[in-house]
Design a protein around this motif. Structure first.
Motif, PDB file in Angstrom:
ATOM      1  N   SER A 158      80.984  14.973  51.642  1.00  0.00           N
ATOM      2  CA  SER A 158      80.530  14.480  50.342  1.00  0.00           C
ATOM      3  C   SER A 158      81.681  13.740  49.676  1.00  0.00           C
ATOM      4  CB  SER A 158      80.065  15.650  49.469  1.00  0.00           C
ATOM      5  OG  SER A 158      79.525  15.199  48.258  1.00  0.00           O
ATOM      6  N   THR A 189      76.786  12.209  46.332  1.00  0.00           N
ATOM      7  CA  THR A 189      76.466  11.614  47.627  1.00  0.00           C
ATOM      8  C   THR A 189      76.921  12.514  48.769  1.00  0.00           C
ATOM      9  OG1 THR A 189      76.784   9.427  46.647  1.00  0.00           O
ATOM     10  CG2 THR A 189      76.707   9.540  49.040  1.00  0.00           C
ATOM     11  N   ILE A 190      76.096  12.546  49.816  1.00  0.00           N
ATOM     12  CA  ILE A 190      76.480  13.158  51.092  1.00  0.00           C
ATOM     13  C   ILE A 190      76.407  12.071  52.153  1.00  0.00           C
ATOM     14  CG2 ILE A 190      75.870  14.835  52.874  1.00  0.00           C
ATOM     15  CD1 ILE A 190      74.793  16.639  50.721  1.00  0.00           C
ATOM     16  N   ALA A 216      72.678  13.496  46.565  1.00  0.00           N
ATOM     17  CA  ALA A 216      72.819  14.944  46.375  1.00  0.00           C
ATOM     18  C   ALA A 216      72.422  15.396  44.978  1.00  0.00           C
ATOM     19  CB  ALA A 216      74.260  15.367  46.659  1.00  0.00           C
ATOM     20  N   GLN A 227      76.955  21.739  49.432  1.00  0.00           N
ATOM     21  CA  GLN A 227      77.666  20.484  49.155  1.00  0.00           C
ATOM     22  C   GLN A 227      79.121  20.742  48.795  1.00  0.00           C
ATOM     23  OE1 GLN A 227      76.329  18.188  45.837  1.00  0.00           O
ATOM     24  NE2 GLN A 227      77.531  16.399  46.370  1.00  0.00           N
ATOM     25  N   LEU A 259      82.638  18.833  50.334  1.00  0.00           N
ATOM     26  CA  LEU A 259      83.187  17.874  49.380  1.00  0.00           C
ATOM     27  C   LEU A 259      84.549  17.395  49.869  1.00  0.00           C
ATOM     28  CD1 LEU A 259      82.412  16.668  46.602  1.00  0.00           C
ATOM     29  CD2 LEU A 259      83.817  18.436  45.553  1.00  0.00           C
TER      30      LEU A 259
END
Length: 422
Positions: A135, A140-141, A182, A212, A216
């Protein structure tokens, strides 16, 4: 003990135990069904194109009415390295290899007419892709996976992402990269799988199950630079910026940074961690070039450190030449001499002031003594003049009164004379 064993025996004998035994088979069948829905090689087939695996056999038919034909590969005679046999207008390829790739054409030897053409793609079934996701920011992933190498057969990749059994769309950015929105769902579990599909089959990756916050990982920091601090030969001012993909989240989600630096000839890096985007190195090696690197991570330690930024070379302040160094040394010596002269003058001033004060004191004392002496002489002269007016007959003064100083004026000269002779 007996009660527990009896309950276990009843449970194993009952229908619940059968359900538990069937659950893994049920989930496996559901998973297989899902893969089968994704894995549909027929969707990839094209007209006039045939795929075959390395080591397999291929049979091509030119024309049922023509038997005397000429087969070519890419417009030329089929090489001997490709095992083939022609019979009754048919072409049989056995144990094919990658050299069998190409377009096969069939022409009539009698008329030269073009009778048939087909493109053969020789390759391998898809391999199991290796999936990794991270992430780059809180919204966002980004997922990437390994792609097929040296395979002539086109391969398609299908991404499935589930959040609590709800599917999320992964938008493709390239053939092996896609992005998932995400929406700050740190505590939600993501289940992500990639499946590679071609005409020879399909293969799914291991399902990646992550929060998530665990994946990260910011993008690398940018604009890293080091500048000398004027006049300081052991300091370097280092600055950098947040990753561009994190800038719009900087107000709420902060990063911490890890700075590494070393002299180019040194073997080990020195490391510091800071919340700021600048740092002043205080122990740089004078006159040496230094290597600088910086990495970022969520301020509270979630996820991983970003990959290192590009290396930057920086040096501390350097004097231009020996003359400037000599000038600086002369300035220091001049300053020291000036301080010594000032101190010396102060001491001389203190000594001179002390001498003047002492001389003034002595003169004051001398003047005071002279005034007292003059006063005494004046008094003495007055007394002498007074004594001269008195009779000088010794008989006038009684003999016994001479022995009594109280009856004689203490300022009488004869008294002093008498005391002196006595």
């Amino acid at each position: 003990m007996f009660f527990r064993d009896s309950v276990k025996a009843r449970f194993e004998m009952g229908p619940h135990w059968i359900y538990l035994k069937l659950l893994p088979i049920l989930f496996a069948s559901l998973n297989t069904k899902g893969i089968q829905e994704i894995c549909n090689p027929d969707d990839l087939k094209e007209a006039g194109v045939q795929a075959a695996a390395v080591g397999s056999d291929v049979h091509l038919i030119c024309n049922n009415t023509e038997h005397d034909v000429q087969w070519n590969l890419n417009g030329e005679v089929i090489p001997e390295s490709v095992n083939h046999v022609t019979r009754d207008g048919h072409l049989n390829l056995t144990d094919i290899n990658l050299e069998a790739n190409g377009t096969y054409t069939c022409r009539s030897k009698r008329s030269g007419a073009h009778l048939y053409s087909s493109t053969l793609l020789v390759g391998y079934p898809p391999k199991r892709p290796s999936l990794s996701c991270r992430s780059p920011n809180v919204n966002t992933i980004q997922c990437t996976w390994s792609t097929e190498q040296n395979n002539s057969i086109p391969t398609k990749y299908v991404i499935t992402c589930k959040i609590s059994e709800n599917e999320k769309k992964c938008v493709f950015k390239s053939t092996n990269t896609c992005t998932i929105e995400a929406n700050l769902q740190f505590l939600v579990v993501y289940k992500i799988t990639v499946t590679s599909v071609n005409e020879l089959g399909c293969s799914a990756s291991e399902t990646l199950t992550r929060h998530q916050r665990d994946i990260l990982q910011p993008d690398p920091c940018t604009a890293l630079q080091g500048q000398p601090v004027q006049g300081e030969d052991q300091q370097i001012w280092v600055t950098w910026q947040y990753p561009p993909t994190w800038m719009k989240h900087r107000g709420l989600y902060l990063l911490r940074f890890k700075l590494q630096y070393k002299a180019t000839l040194a073997s080990r890096y020195q490391e510091i961690i800071t919340d700021k985007t600048e740092y002043v190195i205080m122990d740089a090696r004078p006159g040496a070039q230094h290597v600088l690197l910086v990495s970022g991570q969520d301020k509270y330690g979630n996820g991983q450190w970003s990959i290192w930024s590009q290396e930057v070379i920086a040096s501390p302040w350097k004097h231009n030449n020996r003359k400037s160094r000599d000038t600086k040394t002369i300035y220091k010596v001049f300053l020291l001499v000036a301080i010594c002269i000032i101190v010396f003058l102060l001491l001389v001033g203190v000594v001179a002031l002390t001498i003047v004060l002492r001389r003034h004191t002595l003169q004051h004392r001398q003047m005071s003594g002279d005034r007292q002496t003059q006063q005494r002489l004046k008094t003495y002269e007055e007394n002498v003049s007074h004594v001269e007016l008195l009779p000088t007959e010794p008989s006038v003064i009684a003999a016994d009164s001479l022995t009594q100083p109280s009856n004689i004026d203490h300022m009488n000269p004869e008294y002093f004379l008498f005391r002196n002779e006595g």
